[in-house]
Design an enzyme around this catalytic site. Structure first.
Site, short mmCIF file in Angstrom:
data_model
loop_
_atom_site.label_atom_id
_atom_site.label_comp_id
_atom_site.label_asym_id
_atom_site.label_seq_id
_atom_site.Cartn_x
_atom_site.Cartn_y
_atom_site.Cartn_z
CE1 TYR A 59 42.37 30.61 40.91
CE2 TYR A 59 44.61 30.61 40.04
CZ TYR A 59 43.25 30.77 39.86
OH TYR A 59 42.75 31.09 38.63
CD GLU A 61 39.23 26.98 41.96
OE1 GLU A 61 38.94 25.79 42.03
OE2 GLU A 61 39.59 27.54 40.90
CG ASP A 206 20.38 43.69 44.02
OD1 ASP A 206 21.15 44.34 44.76
OD2 ASP A 206 20.63 43.47 42.81
CB THR A 232 27.57 46.16 44.81
OG1 THR A 232 26.60 47.17 45.02
CG2 THR A 232 27.28 45.41 43.53
CE LYS A 235 25.46 50.06 42.83
NZ LYS A 235 25.75 48.62 42.67
NE ARG A 241 33.57 48.30 40.00
CZ ARG A 241 32.71 49.32 39.97
NH1 ARG A 241 33.05 50.51 40.40
NH2 ARG A 241 31.50 49.16 39.51
N1 DSN Z 1 25.16 49.99 37.46
C1 DSN Z 1 24.75 50.17 38.83
C2 DSN Z 1 24.08 51.47 39.02
O1 DSN Z 1 24.66 52.46 38.60
O2 DSN Z 1 23.01 51.56 39.60
C3 DSN Z 1 23.94 49.06 39.31
O3 DSN Z 1 24.57 47.87 38.98
#
Ligand code: DSN
Length: 422
Positions: A59, A61, A206, A232, A235, A241
């Site tokens: 932990y 925080e 984003d 994120t 990708k 993730r």
């Molecule tokens: N779900 C993702 C996508 O496939 O584009 C975006 O969050």
């Protein structure tokens, strides 16, 4: 020197064969099919090792040097600081928060930092390629804020910055979001900045889909133009993730407070360690070549589908993905997705702009190249991939069986997570 102690698959198999079998099934699925989902990738063994580590037990925080738990000084603080420093250096950012658990969580924190319930926002509409956390009516962002949306032009399928400006002048948003889940072109960050300045809005990008391309120098960076950039990490960036937020120094305190304690509790330090590893991997010549390969592959794949008579939305792509209308080939998006899956090709149905079909059916497919580029496939292989997709969608069950065999042969030449025999 302490030796590493980490995941022991044989122990898992002995303790919980059902879960172990599920993991093997998934490994086999990832190895043996053609992975074309634009938002997915294959994390490296180093990223997986950091994520599957004893840091999951801790932990922490708070933030490095300012924690609400003891025991953070030896490892957790330096590792999180490393992730922060690497993110700032890689993207030229003034401030980085590496704790968001997901892209939606990162966006939520950005909203909390900037907005009050009921405030006006302007974002890309979901049916035109936006993301559900950008104001979709069932999402918190749509329920708590007064949302106006911009889209793409019907004739070009490109975002019309005059429309964005007109909507901003009419709606007077406190926050403008630039970013998408299904769009093929670079955003005009300078124009977004000018509009945000004209109406006194905060500008959030984003960058989830394209941040890996930004890291590799194959896409313009939103960082110099935007107050806040969320993304994120799993990708095209090819990390674990999770997500991150970059921002200008003036937003640093608000963003940090909005992540913790505003919207999250304990950070996932094992995931943060894996983010640090991914950032190190991204800061290499190999990754820059990888990012360019992603873009080149997507462009070649778009050309291949156009040659086979598909209507590729906007005619091509500058990024890692394309959208293709499959209705002229006698299928809905949902049918095309199912037929491709039966042939060992994994992609997703997707609404196309001005889609007459509901999202569960959709007229299009979204196809992305981060996975195949990680495997080392190049533009030469994309002609083959276009042919396989076309035969899977338009062919018979026997054709799909034949395609399945050819997919196996293709991915066998570009093994991911290789077996000792590969
Ligand atoms: N779900 C993702 C996508 O496939 O584009 C975006 O969050």
């Amino acid at each position: 020197m302490t030796t590493f102690w980490g995941p022991d698959f044989e122990e898992l198999r002995a303790l919980d064969p059902e879960v172990a079998d599920g993991l093997l099934t998934e490994l086999d699925r990832q190895r043996s099919k053609l992975q074309l989902i634009a938002s997915e990738n294959f994390a490296s063994p180093a990223v997986l090792a950091a994520q599957g580590s004893v840091l999951t037990n801790k932990y922490a925080e708070g933030y490095p040097g300012r924690r609400y738990y003891g025991g953070c000084g030896e490892a957790v603080d330096p590792i999180e600081q490393l992730a922060i420093d690497r993110a700032k250096a890689l993207f030229g950012a003034e401030h980085a928060n590496v704790q968001p658990h997901s892209g939606a969580s990162a966006n939520l924190a950005a909203f909390l930092a900037v907005l009050e319930p009921g405030d006006p926002i302007l974002a890309m509409s979901l049916p035109h390629g936006g993301h559900l956390s950008h104001g979709m009516k069932l999402n918190l962002s749509g329920r708590w804020f007064d949302v106006a949306s911009y889209g793409v032009r019907e004739d070009t399928h490109l975002i019309d910055m005059d429309e964005v400006r007109a909507k901003a002048l009419a709606h007077r948003p406190k926050l403008i979001i630039a970013g998408w889940s299904a769009y093929q072109h670079h955003l005009d960050f300078a124009a977004f900045r000018a509009i945000a300045d004209e109406v006194g809005a905060v500008l959030l990008c984003d960058a989830s889909h394209f941040v890996g391309l930004v890291a590799g120098g194959a896409h313009p960076s939103p960082v110099p133009y935007c107050d806040i950039v969320t993304f994120t990490t799993h990708k095209a960036l090819r990390g674990p993730r999770g997500a991150m937020i970059l921002c200008k120094e003036e937003w640093a305190k608000e963003i940090d407070r909005a992540v913790f304690p505003g919207s999250q509790g304990g950070p996932l330090e094992h995931v943060i360690a894996a983010k640090a590893v991914a950032l190190k991997e991204a800061d290499t010549p190999e990754f820059r070549a990888y990012a360019q390969r992603i873009v080149d592959d997507a462009s070649a794949l778009a050309d291949g589908l156009v040659e086979r008579g598909y209507r590729v939305i906007s005619g091509g792509t500058e990024t890692h993905l394309l959208l293709a209308d499959v209705t002229t080939k006698g299928a809905t998006g949902a049918e095309a997705e199912a037929r491709c899956d039966a042939a060992g090709i994994v992609l997703n149905k997707n609404a196309i702009p001005f889609d007459p079909l509901p999202p569960a059916k959709a007229s299009g497919i979204r196809v992305g190249t981060p996975c195949v580029a990680t495997q080392g496939m190049g533009t030469g292989e994309m002609a083959t991939v276009a042919d396989l997709i076309d035969r899977a969608i338009t062919g018979t069950d026997d054709d799909r069986t034949a395609v399945r065999g050819e997919v196996g042969e293709l991915v066998g030449r570009f093994p991911v997570y290789p077996r000792p025999t590969d």
